[in-house]
Design an enzyme around this catalytic site. Structure first.
Site, PDB file in Angstrom:
ATOM      1  N   ILE A   1       3.062 -11.976   2.087  1.00  0.00           N
ATOM      2  CA  ILE A   1       1.833 -12.435   2.743  1.00  0.00           C
ATOM      3  C   ILE A   1       1.500 -13.869   2.316  1.00  0.00           C
ATOM      4  O   ILE A   1       1.100 -14.696   3.144  1.00  0.00           O
ATOM      5  CB  ILE A   1       0.659 -11.469   2.466  1.00  0.00           C
ATOM      6  CG1 ILE A   1       1.029 -10.057   2.983  1.00  0.00           C
ATOM      7  CG2 ILE A   1      -0.617 -11.957   3.141  1.00  0.00           C
ATOM      8  CD1 ILE A   1      -0.051  -9.014   2.808  1.00  0.00           C
TER       9      ILE A   1
ATOM     10  N   THR B   1       0.837  -1.211   0.000  1.00  0.00           N
ATOM     11  CA  THR B   1       0.000   0.000   0.000  1.00  0.00           C
ATOM     12  C   THR B   1       0.867   1.255   0.000  1.00  0.00           C
ATOM     13  O   THR B   1       0.561   2.238  -0.692  1.00  0.00           O
ATOM     14  CB  THR B   1      -0.913  -0.007   1.251  1.00  0.00           C
ATOM     15  OG1 THR B   1      -1.703  -1.187   1.199  1.00  0.00           O
ATOM     16  CG2 THR B   1      -1.807   1.217   1.310  1.00  0.00           C
TER      17      THR B   1
ATOM     18  N   CYS C   1     -21.423   1.452  14.245  1.00  0.00           N
ATOM     19  CA  CYS C   1     -22.234   0.806  13.198  1.00  0.00           C
ATOM     20  C   CYS C   1     -22.676  -0.581  13.712  1.00  0.00           C
ATOM     21  O   CYS C   1     -22.202  -1.057  14.744  1.00  0.00           O
ATOM     22  CB  CYS C   1     -21.456   0.684  11.887  1.00  0.00           C
ATOM     23  SG  CYS C   1     -20.127  -0.532  11.906  1.00  0.00           S
TER      24      CYS C   1
ATOM     25  N   HIS D   1       2.017   1.905  -3.421  1.00  0.00           N
ATOM     26  CA  HIS D   1       0.967   2.576  -4.222  1.00  0.00           C
ATOM     27  C   HIS D   1       0.960   4.070  -3.915  1.00  0.00           C
ATOM     28  O   HIS D   1       0.790   4.896  -4.813  1.00  0.00           O
ATOM     29  CB  HIS D   1      -0.415   1.994  -3.918  1.00  0.00           C
ATOM     30  CG  HIS D   1      -0.636   0.628  -4.491  1.00  0.00           C
ATOM     31  ND1 HIS D   1      -0.802   0.406  -5.844  1.00  0.00           N
ATOM     32  CD2 HIS D   1      -0.707  -0.586  -3.905  1.00  0.00           C
ATOM     33  CE1 HIS D   1      -0.965  -0.885  -6.054  1.00  0.00           C
ATOM     34  NE2 HIS D   1      -0.907  -1.520  -4.891  1.00  0.00           N
TER      35      HIS D   1
HETATM   36  P1  NAD Z   1       3.006  -8.932  -3.447  1.00  0.00           P
HETATM   37  O1  NAD Z   1       2.649  -8.069  -4.584  1.00  0.00           O
HETATM   38  O2  NAD Z   1       4.345  -8.775  -2.820  1.00  0.00           O
HETATM   39  O3  NAD Z   1       2.838 -10.471  -3.856  1.00  0.00           O
HETATM   40  C1  NAD Z   1       2.022 -10.921  -4.877  1.00  0.00           C
HETATM   41  C2  NAD Z   1       2.764 -12.025  -5.608  1.00  0.00           C
HETATM   42  O4  NAD Z   1       1.908 -12.602  -6.592  1.00  0.00           O
HETATM   43  C3  NAD Z   1       4.031 -11.533  -6.312  1.00  0.00           C
HETATM   44  O5  NAD Z   1       5.175 -12.225  -5.848  1.00  0.00           O
HETATM   45  C4  NAD Z   1       3.726 -11.845  -7.786  1.00  0.00           C
HETATM   46  O6  NAD Z   1       4.892 -12.219  -8.520  1.00  0.00           O
HETATM   47  C5  NAD Z   1       2.739 -12.998  -7.638  1.00  0.00           C
HETATM   48  N1  NAD Z   1       2.000 -13.308  -8.873  1.00  0.00           N
HETATM   49  C6  NAD Z   1       1.709 -12.494  -9.919  1.00  0.00           C
HETATM   50  N2  NAD Z   1       1.082 -13.189 -10.896  1.00  0.00           N
HETATM   51  C7  NAD Z   1       0.993 -14.474 -10.455  1.00  0.00           C
HETATM   52  C8  NAD Z   1       0.444 -15.657 -11.021  1.00  0.00           C
HETATM   53  N3  NAD Z   1      -0.116 -15.677 -12.235  1.00  0.00           N
HETATM   54  N4  NAD Z   1       0.518 -16.793 -10.287  1.00  0.00           N
HETATM   55  C9  NAD Z   1       1.086 -16.798  -9.057  1.00  0.00           C
HETATM   56  N5  NAD Z   1       1.602 -15.699  -8.488  1.00  0.00           N
HETATM   57  C10 NAD Z   1       1.569 -14.551  -9.175  1.00  0.00           C
HETATM   58  O7  NAD Z   1       1.876  -8.718  -2.353  1.00  0.00           O
HETATM   59  P2  NAD Z   1       1.800  -9.048  -0.784  1.00  0.00           P
HETATM   60  O8  NAD Z   1       2.253  -7.867  -0.008  1.00  0.00           O
HETATM   61  O9  NAD Z   1       2.367 -10.384  -0.479  1.00  0.00           O
HETATM   62  O10 NAD Z   1       0.207  -9.087  -0.652  1.00  0.00           O
HETATM   63  C11 NAD Z   1      -0.522 -10.118  -1.324  1.00  0.00           C
HETATM   64  C12 NAD Z   1      -1.792  -9.578  -1.957  1.00  0.00           C
HETATM   65  O11 NAD Z   1      -2.713  -9.203  -0.931  1.00  0.00           O
HETATM   66  C13 NAD Z   1      -1.624  -8.330  -2.832  1.00  0.00           C
HETATM   67  O12 NAD Z   1      -2.526  -8.431  -3.927  1.00  0.00           O
HETATM   68  C14 NAD Z   1      -2.056  -7.203  -1.901  1.00  0.00           C
HETATM   69  O13 NAD Z   1      -2.547  -6.086  -2.632  1.00  0.00           O
HETATM   70  C15 NAD Z   1      -3.175  -7.874  -1.149  1.00  0.00           C
HETATM   71  N6  NAD Z   1      -3.466  -7.339   0.191  1.00  0.00           N
HETATM   72  C16 NAD Z   1      -4.780  -7.341   0.559  1.00  0.00           C
HETATM   73  C17 NAD Z   1      -5.128  -6.943   1.833  1.00  0.00           C
HETATM   74  C18 NAD Z   1      -6.544  -7.014   2.254  1.00  0.00           C
HETATM   75  O14 NAD Z   1      -6.868  -6.544   3.358  1.00  0.00           O
HETATM   76  N7  NAD Z   1      -7.414  -7.609   1.438  1.00  0.00           N
HETATM   77  C19 NAD Z   1      -4.147  -6.520   2.740  1.00  0.00           C
HETATM   78  C20 NAD Z   1      -2.817  -6.540   2.332  1.00  0.00           C
HETATM   79  C21 NAD Z   1      -2.469  -6.965   1.060  1.00  0.00           C
HETATM   80 ZN    ZN Z   2     -18.150   0.575  12.669  1.00  0.00          ZN
END
Ligand code: NAD
Ligand code: ZN
Length: 340
Positions: free
Chosen positions: A175, A40, A96, A43
């Site tokens: 993650i 984040t 909420c 970004h």
């Molecule tokens: P990151 O971007 O470091 O890891 C994502 C990985 O996915 C990368 O290593 C990338 O090479 C891989 N990837 C891309 N295409 C692929 C494919 N076709 N097959 C397999 N792997 C592939 O992100 P992160 O910090 O480890 O976070 C993981 C995800 O969770 C991200 O999308 C992030 O935005 C999201 N996220 C969501 C929340 C939430 O609350 N929902 C919170 C934190 C992060």
């Molecule tokens: Zn609330």
């Protein structure tokens, strides 16, 4: 105090002097010791469409941190000066329906630390007492500094029963790797992680994830044949935000399989919904951490069975933040931890 600020609506972050945050009666002032960089934050650095629509300028950034209590508001009862703490970066409204029912992670009015309100990339951060989490003495600072993303991994991984189950993790970012390790720690049978970046797959191997798959070179049906799996994965943890990964996952699931989806896709994409229907898959979106059940569980996992030291690939001083963001933007790093 020194802080890493989004002070201009363009690419970059700037180390600047800003006032120490003031605290209200229910707030805790925390002297920050270590912080970690999240996707984040990248970004926000890049100032992409999401960031420019979401983040007010100027804003102190950052939300992954550990520190010590420096001061407490007059109504704070649970914390004392000098105590080592981290904190939940989602500030919820408390009024909420979901908040009132004890489901703060489903709040309708969530504000993000370092996204909507001043963050942790600073010498001090102020947080409501409700969001502060005490850190036990036997957990090192650098591990407590990554509790926010570890919490994402734990929340996702523990969404479904994993004991004896075959688990597919798509995306070996920090993650995804932590999610795979949690699955192994709590008794999954086979754990397979996929990525397309060899650096990330190497990191997963180094941390001890059981089965590592380069999705650019091998197909999941081939991998499943090699592992003697005939019916598909029981649980999927989507940690990539990549459409091809999610589609492959749907194909590789057993009938009745369960998928927890954390990965955030950059744009909307299509899947074959008929596969979801005929396989009777359960899909669950995951946001943040459960308040505060995830924190209890992750602290226990770290204290008893999770060794995450090697997920931290860069340990730097806050003044060297440019180096840290460059490592994050390269896409091959693990966690980058900055000392303040
Ligand atoms: P990151 O971007 O470091 O890891 C994502 C990985 O996915 C990368 O290593 C990338 O090479 C891989 N990837 C891309 N295409 C692929 C494919 N076709 N097959 C397999 N792997 C592939 O992100 P992160 O910090 O480890 O976070 C993981 C995800 O969770 C991200 O999308 C992030 O935005 C999201 N996220 C969501 C929340 C939430 O609350 N929902 C919170 C934190 C992060
Ligand atoms: Zn609330």
């Amino acid at each position: 105090m020194k802080a890493l600020v989004k002070s201009r609506p363009k690419e970059g972050l700037w180390m600047e002097e800003v006032p120490v945050p003031e605290i209200g009666p229910n707030d805790v002032l925390i002297k920050v010791r270590k912080t970690a960089i999240c996707g984040t934050d990248v970004h926000i650095w890049n100032w992409d469409e999401w960031a420019s629509k979401t983040v007010p300028v100027p804003l102190v950034t950052g939300h992954e941190f550990v520190g010590t209590v420096a001061d407490i508001g007059s109504a704070v009862t649970e914390y004392h000066v000098g105590q080592r703490v981290s904190g939940e970066g989602h500030i919820v409204c408390g009024h909420c329906r979901n908040c009132r029912a004890g489901r703060g992670h489903l709040c309708h009015n969530t504000l993000g630390v370092g996204v909507h309100r001043p963050g942790a990339f600073a010498e001090y951060i102020a947080l409501p007492q409700h969001n502060v989490v005490a850190i036990p003495d036997n957990i090192p600072d650098e591990i407590a500094a990554i509790f926010d993303p570890l919490g994402n991994a734990v929340h996702t991984a523990l969404s479904f029963d994993l004991v004896g189950e075959d688990v597919l993790v798509t995306g070996a970012g920090p993650i995804g790797i932590m999610g795979a390790l949690v699955a192994q720690a709590v008794g999954a049978r086979k754990v397979v992680i996929t990525d397309i970046n060899p650096d990330r797959l190497e990191l997963a191997r180094k941390l001890g994830v059981q089965h590592i798959v380069n999705a650019g070179e091998e197909t999941l049906p081939d991998v499943m044949r090699q592992l003697g799996m005939t019916e598909g994965f029981d649980v999927g943890l989507e940690m990539s935000g990549a459409a091809p990964a999610f589609r492959d996952m749907i194909d590789a699931m057993n009938n009745g399989g369960k998928i927890a989806i954390l990965g955030i896709a950059p744009t909307a994409f299509e899947i074959d919904w008929n596969k979801v229907i005929f396989k009777m898959l359960h899909l669950k979106g995951i946001y943040g951490r459960e308040m505060f059940e995830t924190w209890y569980k992750m602290i226990a996992l770290v204290q008893t069975r999770l060794d995450l030291r090697d997920i931290i690939t860069h340990r730097i001083k806050a003044d060297d933040f440019r180096e840290g963001f460059a490592a994050m933007r390269s896409g091959g790093s693990g966690k980058v931890v900055m000392s303040w």
